[in-house]
Design a protein around this motif. Structure first.
Motif, PDB file in Angstrom:
ATOM      1  N   GLU A 139      48.897  64.942  87.498  1.00  0.00           N
ATOM      2  CA  GLU A 139      49.917  64.309  86.661  1.00  0.00           C
ATOM      3  C   GLU A 139      50.968  65.299  86.185  1.00  0.00           C
ATOM      4  O   GLU A 139      52.099  64.923  85.859  1.00  0.00           O
ATOM      5  N   VAL A 140      50.612  66.597  86.140  1.00  0.00           N
ATOM      6  CA  VAL A 140      51.585  67.620  85.742  1.00  0.00           C
ATOM      7  C   VAL A 140      52.642  67.794  86.837  1.00  0.00           C
ATOM      8  O   VAL A 140      53.809  68.066  86.556  1.00  0.00           O
ATOM      9  N   LEU A 141      52.245  67.594  88.091  1.00  0.00           N
ATOM     10  CA  LEU A 141      53.165  67.778  89.215  1.00  0.00           C
ATOM     11  C   LEU A 141      54.181  66.646  89.317  1.00  0.00           C
ATOM     12  O   LEU A 141      55.235  66.809  89.930  1.00  0.00           O
ATOM     13  N   ASP A 142      53.867  65.501  88.710  1.00  0.00           N
ATOM     14  CA  ASP A 142      54.780  64.354  88.739  1.00  0.00           C
ATOM     15  C   ASP A 142      55.675  64.393  87.508  1.00  0.00           C
ATOM     16  O   ASP A 142      55.212  64.155  86.389  1.00  0.00           O
ATOM     17  N   PRO A 143      56.967  64.693  87.660  1.00  0.00           N
ATOM     18  CA  PRO A 143      57.833  64.862  86.485  1.00  0.00           C
ATOM     19  C   PRO A 143      58.038  63.585  85.680  1.00  0.00           C
ATOM     20  O   PRO A 143      58.458  63.649  84.525  1.00  0.00           O
ATOM     21  N   SER A 144      57.756  62.416  86.268  1.00  0.00           N
ATOM     22  CA  SER A 144      57.951  61.161  85.533  1.00  0.00           C
ATOM     23  C   SER A 144      56.764  60.832  84.641  1.00  0.00           C
ATOM     24  O   SER A 144      56.862  59.971  83.756  1.00  0.00           O
ATOM     25  N   PHE A 145      55.646  61.515  84.859  1.00  0.00           N
ATOM     26  CA  PHE A 145      54.453  61.216  84.080  1.00  0.00           C
ATOM     27  C   PHE A 145      54.690  61.544  82.597  1.00  0.00           C
ATOM     28  O   PHE A 145      55.186  62.608  82.251  1.00  0.00           O
ATOM     29  N   GLY A 146      54.310  60.615  81.743  1.00  0.00           N
ATOM     30  CA  GLY A 146      54.480  60.838  80.307  1.00  0.00           C
ATOM     31  C   GLY A 146      55.738  60.203  79.750  1.00  0.00           C
ATOM     32  O   GLY A 146      55.876  60.059  78.535  1.00  0.00           O
ATOM     33  N   TRP A 147      56.689  59.861  80.631  1.00  0.00           N
ATOM     34  CA  TRP A 147      57.871  59.145  80.158  1.00  0.00           C
ATOM     35  C   TRP A 147      57.459  57.717  79.784  1.00  0.00           C
ATOM     36  O   TRP A 147      56.689  57.071  80.504  1.00  0.00           O
ATOM     37  N   SER A 148      57.980  57.210  78.688  1.00  0.00           N
ATOM     38  CA  SER A 148      57.626  55.858  78.246  1.00  0.00           C
ATOM     39  C   SER A 148      58.200  54.796  79.170  1.00  0.00           C
ATOM     40  O   SER A 148      57.690  53.685  79.231  1.00  0.00           O
ATOM     41  N   SER A 149      59.275  55.166  79.896  1.00  0.00           N
ATOM     42  CA  SER A 149      59.937  54.212  80.775  1.00  0.00           C
ATOM     43  C   SER A 149      60.338  54.898  82.068  1.00  0.00           C
ATOM     44  O   SER A 149      61.015  55.935  82.037  1.00  0.00           O
ATOM     45  N   ARG A 150      59.928  54.329  83.193  1.00  0.00           N
ATOM     46  CA  ARG A 150      60.322  54.889  84.483  1.00  0.00           C
ATOM     47  C   ARG A 150      61.836  54.783  84.670  1.00  0.00           C
ATOM     48  O   ARG A 150      62.470  55.679  85.228  1.00  0.00           O
ATOM     49  N   GLN A 151      62.429  53.707  84.150  1.00  0.00           N
ATOM     50  CA  GLN A 151      63.866  53.538  84.261  1.00  0.00           C
ATOM     51  C   GLN A 151      64.610  54.631  83.487  1.00  0.00           C
ATOM     52  O   GLN A 151      65.612  55.172  83.951  1.00  0.00           O
ATOM     53  N   ALA A 152      64.078  54.954  82.296  1.00  0.00           N
ATOM     54  CA  ALA A 152      64.698  56.014  81.491  1.00  0.00           C
ATOM     55  C   ALA A 152      64.622  57.350  82.224  1.00  0.00           C
ATOM     56  O   ALA A 152      65.571  58.139  82.197  1.00  0.00           O
ATOM     57  N   TYR A 153      63.489  57.605  82.904  1.00  0.00           N
ATOM     58  CA  TYR A 153      63.341  58.827  83.695  1.00  0.00           C
ATOM     59  C   TYR A 153      64.357  58.869  84.830  1.00  0.00           C
ATOM     60  O   TYR A 153      65.051  59.872  85.034  1.00  0.00           O
ATOM     61  N   ASP A 154      64.454  57.766  85.583  1.00  0.00           N
ATOM     62  CA  ASP A 154      65.390  57.706  86.711  1.00  0.00           C
ATOM     63  C   ASP A 154      66.829  57.910  86.251  1.00  0.00           C
ATOM     64  O   ASP A 154      67.615  58.621  86.902  1.00  0.00           O
ATOM     65  N   ASP A 155      67.174  57.297  85.126  1.00  0.00           N
ATOM     66  CA  ASP A 155      68.536  57.438  84.601  1.00  0.00           C
ATOM     67  C   ASP A 155      68.835  58.883  84.208  1.00  0.00           C
ATOM     68  O   ASP A 155      69.929  59.394  84.483  1.00  0.00           O
TER      69      ASP A 155
END
Length: 529
Positions: free
Chosen positions: A482-498
Motif C-alpha cells: 500500500e505504500v507503493l500505491d500513491p493513491s492509498f490513504g486518499w479519502s477520494s480517488r477523484q481528489a487524487y487524480d485531480d
C-alpha cells in the motif's frame, strides 16, 4: 616569488599589510581567534556568524557579458548580464579597498580528475573564509608545487566591501560576479561562505561541458562491490542523508563531474545543513560537528559552556557545517568512482501524489533532470502556507551557465551509453497533500534505496502511471504494497487524480520556457495531459 608582501601584483593589489600564503588549519585557527572572527566551541569547531546573509544571494549574482563567452551563456534570471566596464570599475575599487589590509590566500584544486581539474586561488580578507576554502577545495600539500602555483581561476572574497548600486550597476550592496574572460570571481557584501564554493561550481559548469564532461549538482557514493550511485536533490529531499550511508563509501556530497572514466568529486569537503541534526539519524555528519577543523555557520552556542545547540534555529534554518571529507570514516580517498549503475532523482512532493519510487526512461530522466522538481511547505519559506511546486533546472539552476538542454543531453548520452538505470524517489508526503498526508517513513525510503542499489528493484514488475508515464514497482522487500500505491490513504480517488493532473500541469507550465530549441526526445519525457 611569493613573500608576505608580494605575489598579488598581477591583480593590481598593492600596499597590502601582509599576505598569508596557504596557512594550514592550526595556523588559521590562531588567526581566527586572535582576530575575533569566530569563537571556539566545545571539542574544537569554530563557530562563525554571517550577519544578515545566512544563505546565498541569487539576485546579486552576475556574469560578465564579453565577446568570448556571450554566445554560450544562457542569459536568464540566474545569469544576469554585467558589462566589462562595470566589472573593471568595481574590481578597481575593491583593489583600493584592500590597500593596507591583511589578506589570506589558499591555492587548491576543483576536481579530483587531474585532466580536467581547475587550479583555484582564493583570496580573502578573513581567516575563517580562508579555512572554508581549505576545507571545501582539494588542497595541495607539496610546498614545492605551491611555489610555482599558477591559478586557472581566482576568487576574491571581501565581505566587508560593499558596492554602491547606483554607481556600480549591482542590485544591492552585495555582489557575486563571474568574469570568464579575466578568469576572476569577485564577491562582496556577504559573509555567507557558500558563495565561494558555488562560484567555482558555476565556473566548472561552464568549462566541463566544453570538454564533453557532465557537471552535476549531486552527491555520489560507492558500494562494497564497487558500484557507483549518483543522487540529485534539492534542499530538504534527503540527498546528504541518503548518500552518507554507513554501508557505502562517500565520493562527495554536492558537486561532481562525469567523464569517460567515471564520476569524480569536484570538491574536497562537505558543506552540510545541520539544523535538527541528530546523532541517531546521521551519526557521521553529527560527529563532524564536534571535531577540530570544522566551521559551524550560524549554529547556536552557549557562551558559558561553549556547547552547540543544533536544534536552535533562532539565527536561520540554514545552519551549516564545513569540514574536509577526511573527517568522515568511509570515503573514497581518490575522489573518483566508476560509471554509475544508478542515477537517483530525489524529490519532496508535498502534494502527496508521486509514488515513493518510479523507474524513468531516458527521455523521462532528461525531462525530470531539466525540471528539478520539489515542493516547499509551510515553515520552510517565508509566506508559504500551502504546498508550492519548486523547479530548479538540473537541480542547480543558479549555477548552470549553458542552456539546460546542454546538460540534459550530456546526461542522456551517458545514461544511454553506459546503460544506467534512472529513478525518481519521493521522500515527501503520501495519502494526501500537506496538512493531510504523512511523510514517507525513512525506513521505507532506505529500503527503496537499498533495493535500487542491489539491483533487486529491477527484478520486480512495474505498472505505468497514466499521467507521468513512469514505471511504478509492484513489490519491494520491506516496503508494504500500500505504500507503493500513491493513491492509498486518499479519502477520494477523484481528489487524487485531480491533484496528480494539477501537479503534471505545473511541470508542463515550467517546461514551456525551455521549449524553444529543445531536443524533441527530451520533450517526449514529459507528462501526458
Amino acid at each position: 616569488m611569493k613573500t608576505e608582501h608580494t605575489g598579488l601584483e598581477e591583480y593590481g593589489f598593492r600596499n597590502l599589510a601582509r599576505i598569508n600564503w596557504n596557512l594550514p588549519t592550526p595556523a588559521l585557527y590562531e588567526q581566527i581567534i586572535m582576530r575575533k572572527e569566530a569563537i571556539l566551541s566545545h571539542l574544537g569547531p569554530v563557530v562563525a556568524r554571517t550577519g544578515h546573509h545566512t544563505g546565498r544571494s541569487p539576485n546579486d549574482k552576475f556574469v560578465v557579458d564579453e565577446p568570448t563567452t556571450t554566445g554560450d551563456v544562457y542569459w536568464s534570471k540566474d545569469n544576469k548580464k554585467f558589462t566589462e566596464a562595470q566589472f573593471d570599475k568595481l574590481f578597481s575599487k575593491m583593489a583600493s579597498y584592500l590597500q593596507t589590509k591583511e589578506v589570506f590566500v589558499q591555492e587548491c584544486y576543483a576536481g579530483a580528475d587531474a585532466n580536467t581539474r581547475l587550479k583555484v586561488r582564493v583570496i580573502t580578507e578573513t581567516a575563517w573564509h580562508s579555512l572554508f576554502a581549505r576545507n571545501m577545495f582539494i588542497t595541495e600539500r607539496d610546498q614545492e608545487v605551491l611555489k610555482d602555483f599558477t591559478p586557472d581561476f581566482t576568487v576574491v572574497n571581501c565581505p566587508r566591501f560593499h558596492a554602491i548600486p547606483e554607481e556600480d550597476g549591482t542590485n544591492s550592496e552585495t555582489f557575486i560576479i563571474v568574469n570568464f574572460k579575466r578568469k576572476i570571481v569577485i564577491i562582496g557584501g556577504t559573509s555567507y561562505a557558500g558563495e565561494i564554493k558555488k562560484s567555482i561550481f558555476t565556473v566548472m559548469n561552464y568549462l566541463l561541458p566544453k570538454h564533453g564532461v557532465m557537471s552535476m549538482h549531486c552527491s555520489a557514493n560507492i558500494g562494497e562491490e564497487g558500484d557507483t550511485a549518483v543522487f540529485f536533490g534539492l534542499s530538504g529531499t534527503g540527498k546528504t542523508t541518503l548518500s552518507t550511508d554507513p554501508e557505502r563509501y562517500l565520493i562527495g556530497d554536492d558537486e561532481h563531474g562525469w567523464n569517460n572514466d567515471g564520476v569524480f568529486n569536484i570538491e574536497g569537503g562537505c558543506y552540510a545543513k545541520v539544523i535538527n541534526l541528530s546523532k541517531e539519524a546521521e551519526p557521521d555528519i553529527y560527529e563532524c560537528t564536534r571535531k577540530f577543523g570544522t566551521i559551524l555557520e550560524n549554529v547556536a552556542v552557549d557562551m558559558t559552556s561553549r556547547a552547540i545547540d543544533l536544534d536552535d534555529n533562532s539565527l536561520t534554518e540554514n545552519t551549516r557545517a564545513s569540514y574536509p571529507l577526511s573527517q568522515l570514516p568511509k570515503i573514497v580517498e581518490s575522489g573518483k568512482g566508476s560509471h554509475p549503475d544508478n542515477v537517483i532523482f530525489l524529490t519532496y512532493d508535498a502534494f502527496g501524489v508521486l509514488p515513493p519510487v518510479s523507474k524513468l526512461s531516458i527521455p523521462q530522466a532528461m525531462y525530470h533532470f531539466i525540471s528539478g522538481y520539489t515542493a516547499r511547505v509551510a515553515g520552510t519559506e517565508k509566506g508559504v502556507t500551502e504546498p508550492k511546486a519548486v523547479f530548479s533546472t538540473c537541480f542547480g539552476a543558479p549555477f548552470m551557465v549553458w542552456h539546460p538542454s546542454v546538460y540534459a543531453k550530456l546526461l542522456g548520452d551517458k545514461v544511454k551509453e553506459k546503460n544506467v538505470q534512472c529513478w525518481l524517489v519521493n521522500t515527501g508526503l503520501t495519502g494526501g497533500p500537506y496538512g493531510v498526508g504523512k511523510r514517507f517513513s525513512i525506513k521505507y525510503t532506505r529500503a527503496i534505496i537499498k533495493a535500487i542499489l542491489t539491483g533487486e528493484l529491477n527484478k520486480t514488475e512495474f505498472k505505468t502511471d497514466p499521467v507521468f508515464g513512469f514505471g511504478i514497482p509492484q513489490f519491494i522487500p520491506g516496503v508494504p504494497a500500500e505504500v507503493l500505491d500513491p493513491s492509498f490513504g486518499w479519502s477520494s480517488r477523484q481528489a487524487y487524480d485531480d491533484m496528480l493532473k494539477n501537479l503534471a500541469s505545473k511541470f508542463a507550465e515550467n517546461f514551456k520556457k525551455f521549449e524553444e530549441g529543445m531536443d524533441p526526445e527530451i520533450t517526449k519525457g514529459g507528462p501526458n495531459l
